[in-house]
Design an enzyme around this catalytic site. Structure first.
Site, PDB file in Angstrom:
ATOM      1  N   TYR A 189      -7.177  22.768 -34.689  1.00  0.00           N
ATOM      2  CA  TYR A 189      -7.213  20.939 -34.607  1.00  0.00           C
ATOM      3  C   TYR A 189      -5.800  20.818 -33.830  1.00  0.00           C
ATOM      4  O   TYR A 189      -6.056  19.836 -33.017  1.00  0.00           O
ATOM      5  CB  TYR A 189      -7.007  20.555 -36.323  1.00  0.00           C
ATOM      6  CG  TYR A 189      -7.140  18.949 -35.853  1.00  0.00           C
ATOM      7  CD1 TYR A 189      -8.429  18.352 -35.904  1.00  0.00           C
ATOM      8  CD2 TYR A 189      -6.006  18.235 -35.651  1.00  0.00           C
ATOM      9  CE1 TYR A 189      -8.944  17.338 -35.628  1.00  0.00           C
ATOM     10  CE2 TYR A 189      -6.355  16.804 -35.485  1.00  0.00           C
ATOM     11  CZ  TYR A 189      -7.532  16.446 -35.532  1.00  0.00           C
ATOM     12  OH  TYR A 189      -7.658  14.762 -35.398  1.00  0.00           O
ATOM     13  N   PHE A 236     -14.464   1.566  -8.010  1.00  0.00           N
ATOM     14  CA  PHE A 236     -15.638   2.726  -8.726  1.00  0.00           C
ATOM     15  C   PHE A 236     -16.024   1.719  -9.801  1.00  0.00           C
ATOM     16  O   PHE A 236     -15.195   1.115 -10.408  1.00  0.00           O
ATOM     17  CB  PHE A 236     -14.798   3.849  -8.842  1.00  0.00           C
ATOM     18  CG  PHE A 236     -15.823   4.898  -9.444  1.00  0.00           C
ATOM     19  CD1 PHE A 236     -16.919   5.303  -8.409  1.00  0.00           C
ATOM     20  CD2 PHE A 236     -15.980   5.379 -10.755  1.00  0.00           C
ATOM     21  CE1 PHE A 236     -17.861   6.227  -9.088  1.00  0.00           C
ATOM     22  CE2 PHE A 236     -16.883   5.937 -11.147  1.00  0.00           C
ATOM     23  CZ  PHE A 236     -18.005   6.480 -10.393  1.00  0.00           C
ATOM     24  N   THR A 237     -17.142   2.283 -10.072  1.00  0.00           N
ATOM     25  CA  THR A 237     -17.990   1.522 -11.092  1.00  0.00           C
ATOM     26  C   THR A 237     -17.209   1.608 -12.676  1.00  0.00           C
ATOM     27  O   THR A 237     -16.684   0.281 -13.269  1.00  0.00           O
ATOM     28  CB  THR A 237     -19.373   2.121 -11.565  1.00  0.00           C
ATOM     29  OG1 THR A 237     -18.952   3.363 -11.706  1.00  0.00           O
ATOM     30  CG2 THR A 237     -20.336   1.863 -10.331  1.00  0.00           C
ATOM     31  N   ASP A 290      -6.561   7.810  -8.635  1.00  0.00           N
ATOM     32  CA  ASP A 290      -7.875   8.540  -9.307  1.00  0.00           C
ATOM     33  C   ASP A 290      -7.948   9.893  -8.139  1.00  0.00           C
ATOM     34  O   ASP A 290      -8.551  10.022  -7.114  1.00  0.00           O
ATOM     35  CB  ASP A 290      -9.171   7.637  -9.059  1.00  0.00           C
ATOM     36  CG  ASP A 290     -10.245   8.241  -9.763  1.00  0.00           C
ATOM     37  OD1 ASP A 290     -10.267   9.429  -9.784  1.00  0.00           O
ATOM     38  OD2 ASP A 290     -11.116   7.571  -9.728  1.00  0.00           O
ATOM     39  N   LYS A 293     -15.679  17.152 -11.919  1.00  0.00           N
ATOM     40  CA  LYS A 293     -15.953  17.338 -10.519  1.00  0.00           C
ATOM     41  C   LYS A 293     -15.250  18.468  -9.922  1.00  0.00           C
ATOM     42  O   LYS A 293     -15.521  19.569 -10.168  1.00  0.00           O
ATOM     43  CB  LYS A 293     -15.643  16.044  -9.712  1.00  0.00           C
ATOM     44  CG  LYS A 293     -16.515  14.915 -10.078  1.00  0.00           C
ATOM     45  CD  LYS A 293     -16.573  14.029 -11.051  1.00  0.00           C
ATOM     46  CE  LYS A 293     -17.375  12.969 -11.303  1.00  0.00           C
ATOM     47  NZ  LYS A 293     -17.485  12.202 -12.423  1.00  0.00           N
ATOM     48  N   ARG A 350     -26.452   3.539  -4.947  1.00  0.00           N
ATOM     49  CA  ARG A 350     -25.087   3.188  -4.780  1.00  0.00           C
ATOM     50  C   ARG A 350     -25.108   1.808  -3.959  1.00  0.00           C
ATOM     51  O   ARG A 350     -24.754   1.869  -2.835  1.00  0.00           O
ATOM     52  CB  ARG A 350     -24.381   4.058  -4.215  1.00  0.00           C
ATOM     53  CG  ARG A 350     -24.155   5.353  -5.137  1.00  0.00           C
ATOM     54  CD  ARG A 350     -22.908   5.631  -6.025  1.00  0.00           C
ATOM     55  NE  ARG A 350     -23.474   4.865  -7.408  1.00  0.00           N
ATOM     56  CZ  ARG A 350     -22.671   4.803  -8.528  1.00  0.00           C
ATOM     57  NH1 ARG A 350     -21.505   5.656  -8.524  1.00  0.00           N
ATOM     58  NH2 ARG A 350     -23.085   3.991  -9.659  1.00  0.00           N
ATOM     59  N   PHE A 391     -26.560   0.114 -13.842  1.00  0.00           N
ATOM     60  CA  PHE A 391     -27.297   1.113 -12.910  1.00  0.00           C
ATOM     61  C   PHE A 391     -27.534   2.407 -13.959  1.00  0.00           C
ATOM     62  O   PHE A 391     -28.704   2.899 -13.469  1.00  0.00           O
ATOM     63  CB  PHE A 391     -26.332   1.752 -11.707  1.00  0.00           C
ATOM     64  CG  PHE A 391     -25.203   2.275 -12.284  1.00  0.00           C
ATOM     65  CD1 PHE A 391     -23.774   1.420 -12.520  1.00  0.00           C
ATOM     66  CD2 PHE A 391     -24.985   3.494 -12.403  1.00  0.00           C
ATOM     67  CE1 PHE A 391     -22.619   1.960 -12.884  1.00  0.00           C
ATOM     68  CE2 PHE A 391     -23.770   4.035 -12.884  1.00  0.00           C
ATOM     69  CZ  PHE A 391     -22.577   3.421 -13.048  1.00  0.00           C
TER      70      PHE A 391
END
Ligand code: PM9
Length: 462
Positions: free
Chosen positions: A77, A129-130, A220, A263, A387, A454
């Site tokens: 943990y 970005f969303t 980002d 990614k 998009r 979306f």
């Protein structure tokens, strides 16, 4: 007789060890699936998809080195050894001393937005970005797009369409005052612009401008190695530098960064926040226990953190990133032969079809990109993503649709997953849909969720 020049090709720097069967279905079956999914590719069952280009997020093939690491997950943990290894690699490759793991990228966006933004603040950035913008808005901020105009023009071939327009940024600072800008939010590359990179030169200039006004700069860095690759091959002075060195230099201009590890790091789940700012770190480290889990696992298993740590080492290998971006480029060049309208230059993670040019007979409020993504799926079982106007959502102040200049379908390449033959099948499908484009009808939205519509919106055919 002169010797014929023989072209020498490149190939992926790996071979396939495990395969996952996929199946082609009939057009009739896919028509039924599309209807049941409310003509939203996010609502299709994966088993009904042939080639899945929805996203490169968490869909990558891990290496044997990463899988081997999963076996030495320390699931304590508190204080897992995988956490410390990951932290070491974040320090080594991103150059940030402090680090908090999160279950994925948007969780890190949630933390940083809550820590930095006060109601009434403005957050300038190189295109929205969303999930990033939503967290900024939920914290009471207003996102302001300060990307260069070229980024909004699909055919424009500017090599760094992710660049910030310094004049737009300085005008905003003068208009609202530096105190109302907690940080400038930079993505590199810019997902919604078509995977377009920001140049090192522009980054330096943005950093200088931020310093002048005492404004922080946050990054980002979700696909930062793709950005580093584009800097290496397009920007003078970087051609002989390694991807790792370029990445480290990029990060050096920022106060902190967040990453969706799904990614670049080629894992199925994970994210993190990293910073050189001790105060922000301490707040994030405290908040993470409220929303994610203890600060030494942040909603992840020990084995996930091990795969992330190893993924960082692999993501900076030049041959790896060259093959990744090269696959996107190969696809773009094939589509070009059929005159398919796309965003230029080809981006790092995806090909973006220009739905406005593909379907000029459809107004933007009948969702051309959504309709096009759906038609491609029905033609061949290839799944892409809208998009455009659906992704852009509604303006929280007026409640009206936002009408982005870019109305695109994204065909995204998971890393190390598909072969050239898959791309050829996909290209031929898109060429067929293009031939029959005049018959494609628009859509009506019949269900609209409040946030990030979306993902879950449903449509009917007009
Ligand atoms: N990007 C993508 O498919 C997955 C979900 S949104 C359709 O492109 C950037 C640049 C991203 C991103 C996710 C996130 C959020 C932050 N920044 O999905 O929460 O591309 O791990 O990351 C997606 P998570």
């Amino acid at each position: 007789m002169a010797k014929k020049i023989i072209k020498r090709s490149w190939a992926e720097p790996f071979k396939i060890k495990v395969v996952e069967p996929i199946k082609m279905t009939t057009r009739e079956y896919r028509e039924k699936c599309a209807k049941e999914a409310g003509y939203n590719t996010f609502l299709l069952k994966s088993a009904d998809v042939y080639i899945d280009l929805l996203t490169d997020s968490g869909t990558n093939a891990m290496s044997d080195y990463q899988w081997a690491g999963m076996m030495i997950g320390d699931e304590a943990y508190a204080g897992s050894r995988n956490f410390y290894y990951l932290w070491d690699n974040v320090k080594k490759y991103y150059g940030m001393p402090y680090f908090v793991p999160t279950h994925q990228g948007r969780a890190a966006e949630h933390l940083i937005s809550k820590i930095m933004i006060k109601p009434g603040d403005y957050i300038p950035g190189n295109m929205y970005f969303t999930t990033t913008r939503l967290h900024q808005e939920l914290a009471g901020g207003t996102f302001v797009d300060v990307i260069i105009d070229e980024a909004h023009i699909p055919q424009n071939k500017h090599p760094f369409k992710g660049n910030v327009d310094l004049q737009k940024l300085e005008d905003l600072i003068k208009k609202v005052g530096a105190k109302k800008i907690p940080y400038v939010s930079i993505a590199g590359p810019v997902n919604m612009a078509g995977g377009q990179p920001i140049s090192m030169q522009n980054l330096k200039e943005v950093s200088k401008l931020c310093d002048k006004y005492g404004i922080k700069l946050w990054f980002d860095a979700t696909r930062a190695t793709e950005n580093a690759y584009f800097i290496k091959v397009r920007e003078k002075g970087y051609e002989n530098k390694s991807i790792a060195l370029i990445l480290k230099e990029m990060c050096s201009y920022f106060d902190g960064l967040w990453v969706s590890a799904k990614k670049d790091l080629m894992v199925n789940i994970g994210g993190f926040l990293a910073t050189r700012n001790k105060k922000v770190y301490e707040e994030a480290r405290n908040m993470v226990v409220v929303y994610e889990g203890l600060h030494t696992y942040g909603g992840l298993a020990g084995r996930d953190m091990e795969a992330m740590a190893r993924g960082i080492e692999e993501m900076v290998e030049f041959d790896n990133i060259k093959a990744r971006v090269g696959q996107v480029e190969y696809c773009g060049k094939q589509l070009e032969k059929y005159g398919i309208p796309m965003v230029y230059p080809f981006g790092g993670h995806a090909i973006f079809l220009d739905a406005k040019k593909f379907l000029p007979h459809l107004r933007q409020d009948v969702f051309p990109a959504q309709a096009l993504a759906n038609e491609i799926y029905v033609d061949s079982g290839v799944r892409g993503m809208e998009r455009g106007i659906v992704s852009a959502g509604r303006d929280p102040k007026t409640g009206q649709h936002r009408y982005p200049k870019l109305e695109l379908v994204r065909l995204t390449f998971p890393r190390r997953v598909y072969t050239q033959a898959h791309i050829d099948v996909m290209v031929e499908s898109i060429a067929t849909v293009f031939q029959n484009r005049k018959q494609i009808k628009g859509l009506k939205m019949v269900y609209e969720p409040k946030y990030l519509r979306f993902f879950q919106a449903r449509f009917s055919k007009l």
